[in-house]
Design an enzyme around this catalytic site. Structure first.
Site, PDB file in Angstrom:
ATOM      1  N   TYR A 170     -10.175  46.231 107.990  1.00 54.89           N
ATOM      2  CA  TYR A 170     -11.455  46.049 107.303  1.00 54.89           C
ATOM      3  C   TYR A 170     -11.859  44.577 107.293  1.00 54.89           C
ATOM      4  CZ  TYR A 170     -15.008  46.483 103.612  1.00 54.89           C
ATOM      5  OH  TYR A 170     -16.162  46.459 102.877  1.00 54.89           O
ATOM      6  N   GLU A 172     -10.585  41.783 108.824  1.00 56.26           N
ATOM      7  CA  GLU A 172     -10.723  41.153 110.144  1.00 56.26           C
ATOM      8  C   GLU A 172     -11.846  41.826 110.946  1.00 56.26           C
ATOM      9  OE1 GLU A 172      -9.554  38.381 110.810  1.00 56.26           O
ATOM     10  OE2 GLU A 172      -7.430  38.153 110.347  1.00 56.26           O
ATOM     11  N   VAL A 212     -11.722  50.774  91.870  1.00 57.08           N
ATOM     12  CA  VAL A 212     -11.260  50.687  90.486  1.00 57.08           C
ATOM     13  C   VAL A 212     -12.302  51.184  89.477  1.00 57.08           C
ATOM     14  CG1 VAL A 212     -11.879  48.226  90.162  1.00 57.08           C
ATOM     15  CG2 VAL A 212     -10.009  49.249  88.850  1.00 57.08           C
ATOM     16  N   PHE A 216     -11.531  54.374  87.048  1.00 58.41           N
ATOM     17  CA  PHE A 216     -11.440  54.262  85.587  1.00 58.41           C
ATOM     18  C   PHE A 216     -12.468  55.178  84.905  1.00 58.41           C
ATOM     19  CE2 PHE A 216      -9.482  49.698  85.129  1.00 58.41           C
ATOM     20  CZ  PHE A 216      -8.344  50.141  85.782  1.00 58.41           C
TER      21      PHE A 216
HETATM   22  P1  NAD Z   1     -19.775  54.068 101.462  1.00 56.20           P
HETATM   23  O1  NAD Z   1     -18.462  54.450 101.990  1.00 56.20           O
HETATM   24  O2  NAD Z   1     -20.332  54.804 100.294  1.00 56.20           O
HETATM   25  O3  NAD Z   1     -20.889  54.104 102.595  1.00 56.20           O
HETATM   26  C1  NAD Z   1     -20.617  53.880 103.949  1.00 56.20           C
HETATM   27  C2  NAD Z   1     -21.441  54.852 104.756  1.00 56.20           C
HETATM   28  O4  NAD Z   1     -21.197  54.625 106.167  1.00 56.20           O
HETATM   29  C3  NAD Z   1     -21.071  56.308 104.477  1.00 56.20           C
HETATM   30  O5  NAD Z   1     -22.243  57.071 104.327  1.00 56.20           O
HETATM   31  C4  NAD Z   1     -20.291  56.712 105.724  1.00 56.20           C
HETATM   32  O6  NAD Z   1     -20.363  58.103 105.991  1.00 56.20           O
HETATM   33  C5  NAD Z   1     -20.947  55.862 106.793  1.00 56.20           C
HETATM   34  N1  NAD Z   1     -20.106  55.603 107.966  1.00 56.20           N
HETATM   35  C6  NAD Z   1     -18.825  55.173 107.980  1.00 56.20           C
HETATM   36  N2  NAD Z   1     -18.385  55.030 109.230  1.00 56.20           N
HETATM   37  C7  NAD Z   1     -19.422  55.372 110.049  1.00 56.20           C
HETATM   38  C8  NAD Z   1     -19.590  55.448 111.447  1.00 56.20           C
HETATM   39  N3  NAD Z   1     -18.602  55.132 112.291  1.00 56.20           N
HETATM   40  N4  NAD Z   1     -20.790  55.869 111.936  1.00 56.20           N
HETATM   41  C9  NAD Z   1     -21.801  56.201 111.091  1.00 56.20           C
HETATM   42  N5  NAD Z   1     -21.688  56.145 109.762  1.00 56.20           N
HETATM   43  C10 NAD Z   1     -20.512  55.741 109.241  1.00 56.20           C
HETATM   44  O7  NAD Z   1     -19.681  52.513 101.123  1.00 56.20           O
HETATM   45  P2  NAD Z   1     -20.713  51.538 100.398  1.00 56.20           P
HETATM   46  O8  NAD Z   1     -20.056  51.056  99.173  1.00 56.20           O
HETATM   47  O9  NAD Z   1     -22.038  52.136 100.319  1.00 56.20           O
HETATM   48  O10 NAD Z   1     -20.734  50.322 101.429  1.00 56.20           O
HETATM   49  C11 NAD Z   1     -21.798  50.104 102.320  1.00 56.20           C
HETATM   50  C12 NAD Z   1     -21.532  48.821 103.111  1.00 56.20           C
HETATM   51  O11 NAD Z   1     -21.410  47.711 102.221  1.00 56.20           O
HETATM   52  C13 NAD Z   1     -20.251  48.866 103.933  1.00 56.20           C
HETATM   53  O12 NAD Z   1     -20.488  48.242 105.192  1.00 56.20           O
HETATM   54  C14 NAD Z   1     -19.288  48.035 103.128  1.00 56.20           C
HETATM   55  O13 NAD Z   1     -18.319  47.422 103.945  1.00 56.20           O
HETATM   56  C15 NAD Z   1     -20.205  47.029 102.473  1.00 56.20           C
HETATM   57  N6  NAD Z   1     -19.612  46.526 101.222  1.00 56.20           N
HETATM   58  C16 NAD Z   1     -19.617  47.313 100.099  1.00 56.20           C
HETATM   59  C17 NAD Z   1     -19.017  46.832  98.939  1.00 56.20           C
HETATM   60  C18 NAD Z   1     -18.997  47.652  97.674  1.00 56.20           C
HETATM   61  O14 NAD Z   1     -18.392  47.221  96.705  1.00 56.20           O
HETATM   62  N7  NAD Z   1     -19.636  48.781  97.604  1.00 56.20           N
HETATM   63  C19 NAD Z   1     -18.409  45.564  98.934  1.00 56.20           C
HETATM   64  C20 NAD Z   1     -18.410  44.823 100.101  1.00 56.20           C
HETATM   65  C21 NAD Z   1     -19.026  45.301 101.240  1.00 56.20           C
HETATM   66  N1  UDP Z   2      -7.139  48.891  90.973  1.00 56.19           N
HETATM   67  C1  UDP Z   2      -6.566  49.345  89.796  1.00 56.19           C
HETATM   68  N2  UDP Z   2      -6.589  50.687  89.531  1.00 56.19           N
HETATM   69  C2  UDP Z   2      -7.184  51.590  90.345  1.00 56.19           C
HETATM   70  C3  UDP Z   2      -7.797  51.120  91.540  1.00 56.19           C
HETATM   71  C4  UDP Z   2      -7.742  49.764  91.820  1.00 56.19           C
HETATM   72  O1  UDP Z   2      -6.027  48.545  88.999  1.00 56.19           O
HETATM   73  O2  UDP Z   2      -7.187  52.781  90.023  1.00 56.19           O
HETATM   74  C5  UDP Z   2      -7.145  47.438  91.250  1.00 56.19           C
HETATM   75  C6  UDP Z   2      -6.740  47.044  92.659  1.00 56.19           C
HETATM   76  O3  UDP Z   2      -5.340  46.850  92.722  1.00 56.19           O
HETATM   77  C7  UDP Z   2      -7.497  45.738  92.847  1.00 56.19           C
HETATM   78  C8  UDP Z   2      -8.754  45.921  92.013  1.00 56.19           C
HETATM   79  O4  UDP Z   2      -8.492  47.012  91.133  1.00 56.19           O
HETATM   80  O5  UDP Z   2      -6.775  44.667  92.322  1.00 56.19           O
HETATM   81  C9  UDP Z   2      -9.988  46.256  92.853  1.00 56.19           C
HETATM   82  O6  UDP Z   2      -9.668  47.305  93.737  1.00 56.19           O
HETATM   83  P1  UDP Z   2     -10.754  48.126  94.549  1.00 56.19           P
HETATM   84  O7  UDP Z   2     -10.021  49.107  95.389  1.00 56.19           O
HETATM   85  O8  UDP Z   2     -11.795  48.641  93.632  1.00 56.19           O
HETATM   86  O9  UDP Z   2     -11.504  47.038  95.455  1.00 56.19           O
HETATM   87  P2  UDP Z   2     -11.030  45.762  96.288  1.00 56.19           P
HETATM   88  O10 UDP Z   2     -11.681  44.634  95.596  1.00 56.19           O
HETATM   89  O11 UDP Z   2      -9.545  45.634  96.257  1.00 56.19           O
HETATM   90  O12 UDP Z   2     -11.554  46.005  97.647  1.00 56.19           O
END
Ligand code: NAD
Ligand code: UDP
Ligand code: UDP
Length: 343
Positions: A170, A172, A212, A216
């Site tokens: 993820y 990298e 997380v 929760f």
């Molecule tokens: P999510 O998993 O809910 O949404 C991702 C979507 O992409 C899903 O609908 C999934 O079916 C689709 N998908 C996955 N692989 C695919 C592929 N190969 N072809 C077509 N569709 C594909 O996640 P999210 O939280 O909505 O995240 C959206 C974007 O934001 C992602 O790129 C994620 O890396 C980035 N992001 C999210 C967070 C967060 O906290 N939510 C944090 C950092 C980055």
């Molecule tokens: N975590 C936790 N309990 C859970 C799920 C995650 O304590 O049920 C912790 C996890 O170890 C990390 C933080 O919550 O330190 C955030 O994890 P998450 O998977 O939500 O996102 P990340 O920021 O690690 O991508």
């Protein structure tokens, strides 16, 4: 081909995303990859409501049709089941590239697929942007900073990432996606934007997503103990989804490539988060400690000075205000059937 582009295409007049005064903004054709997922579906809602035509491309790995069901039947909405690892031909003005599982549980499930999605999927969407002259926005992640040695993290920090760890597919992968994005921009003149998103929560998250906040909240509602991994002293910063969507749209419409951190600078330990969940849902919820996962970053908090200055953006929803909005969505999805039945 590029001749049909009406928006930001190289073949059209480039107005830097600005609309001249007095003229109504032209409706755009916008592609949202991953648009059936958590963040993507909220973005689609905003784009549709401002009058754009939206194409969602999603393979439904972690996304669900239910998230965009309310747009079915709208002629400005189209849903395509497609995997971004395969090429696709479409004609659009803007591409929001979100396709990629975001929860560690999901992205570790098939790590090679995660790498392919980030690298080949991003390459394909950049190739599409190049062919039609669309503006391309990459949703990168705070995970590019790895287990950060700088706190809070500014965009200038290069990160501390394990290239051979279980999270590498993820983090990298996203780092390579950023590299590809910048090389298409510098080498081929593609208009690009890069967002580095910090932990985001809200309605429509998968209930058993493994992240997380969703864990929760679901646990507290189901009267199960809250599972705190490790000692619970690691920190994260939690952003409500509407703040993120606003930031993504400002970034796309603005003049700056980025990268921009988009996150809420409020920093919480996992134990503090558990406490906020207890206060919001059930003061009697128990806490259960579990061993932490490998390579878990110890601290994370965005420095958002750059987005404040150049995008005039900052989050407005605090954790204490945002959490209840997510709780009511989770409550109706977990207990919905019984309640509807019971009146
Ligand atoms: P999510 O998993 O809910 O949404 C991702 C979507 O992409 C899903 O609908 C999934 O079916 C689709 N998908 C996955 N692989 C695919 C592929 N190969 N072809 C077509 N569709 C594909 O996640 P999210 O939280 O909505 O995240 C959206 C974007 O934001 C992602 O790129 C994620 O890396 C980035 N992001 C999210 C967070 C967060 O906290 N939510 C944090 C950092 C980055
Ligand atoms: N975590 C936790 N309990 C859970 C799920 C995650 O304590 O049920 C912790 C996890 O170890 C990390 C933080 O919550 O330190 C955030 O994890 P998450 O998977 O939500 O996102 P990340 O920021 O690690 O991508
Ligand atoms: N691509 C795509 N849709 C398009 C244009 C390109 O999926 O509309 C894919 C294409 O198949 C290739 C990638 O994007 O795998 C990169 O395309 P580019 O034209 O930049 O490189 P090339 O095809 O010359 O290697």
């Amino acid at each position: 081909g590029s001749g049909s582009s009406i928006g930001y295409g190289r073949s059209s007049v480039n107005m830097g995303g600005k609309v001249p005064l007095g003229l109504k903004r032209k409706s755009l054709r916008v592609l949202v990859t991953g648009g059936a997922g958590f963040v993507g579906s909220h973005l689609v809602d905003r784009l549709i409501s401002r009058g754009d035509s939206v194409i969602v491309v999603d393979n439904f790995f972690t996304g669900r049709k239910e998230n965009v069901l309310h747009h079915f039947g709208n002629p400005r909405f189209e849903l395509i089941r497609h995997d971004v690892v395969e090429p696709i031909l479409l004609e659009v003005d803007q591409i929001y590239h979100l396709a990629c599982p975001a929860s560690p549980v999901h992205y570790k499930f098939n790590p090679v697929k995660t790498i392919k999605t980030n690298v080949v999927g991003t390459l394909n969407m950049l190739g599409l942007a190049k062919r039609v002259g669309a503006r391309f926005l990459l949703t990168s992640t705070s995970e590019v900073y790895g287990d950060p040695l700088q706190h809070p993290q500014a965009e200038t920090y290069w990160g501390n990432v394990n290239p051979i760890g279980v999270r590498s597919c993820y983090d990298e992968g996203k780092r390579t996606a950023e590299t590809l994005t910048m090389d298409y921009h510098r080498g081929l003149g593609i208009e690009v934007r890069i967002a580095r998103i910090f932990n985001t929560y809200g309605p429509r998250m998968c209930i058993d997503d493994g992240r997380v906040v969703s864990n929760f909240v679901a646990q507290a509602l189901r009267k199960e103990p809250l599972t705190v991994y490790g000692d619970g002293k690691q920190t994260r910063s939690f952003q409500y989804v509407s703040d993120l969507v606003e930031g993504l749209m400002r970034l796309m419409e603005g003049e700056h490539v980025g990268p921009f951190n988009l996150g809420n600078p409020g920093e919480f330990t996992m134990l503090e988060l558990a406490q906020v969940v207890q206060e919001t849902i059930d003061p009697n919820a128990k806490i259960e400690f579990r061993p932490n996962t490998e390579d878990d970053p110890h601290k994370r908090k965005p420095d958002i000075s750059k987005a404040k200055e150049l995008l005039s953006w900052e989050p407005s929803v605090s954790l204490r205000n945002g959490l209840p909005l997510m709780v009511s969505d989770f409550r109706s999805r977990i207990f919905g059937d019984q309640r509807d039945g019971g009146g």
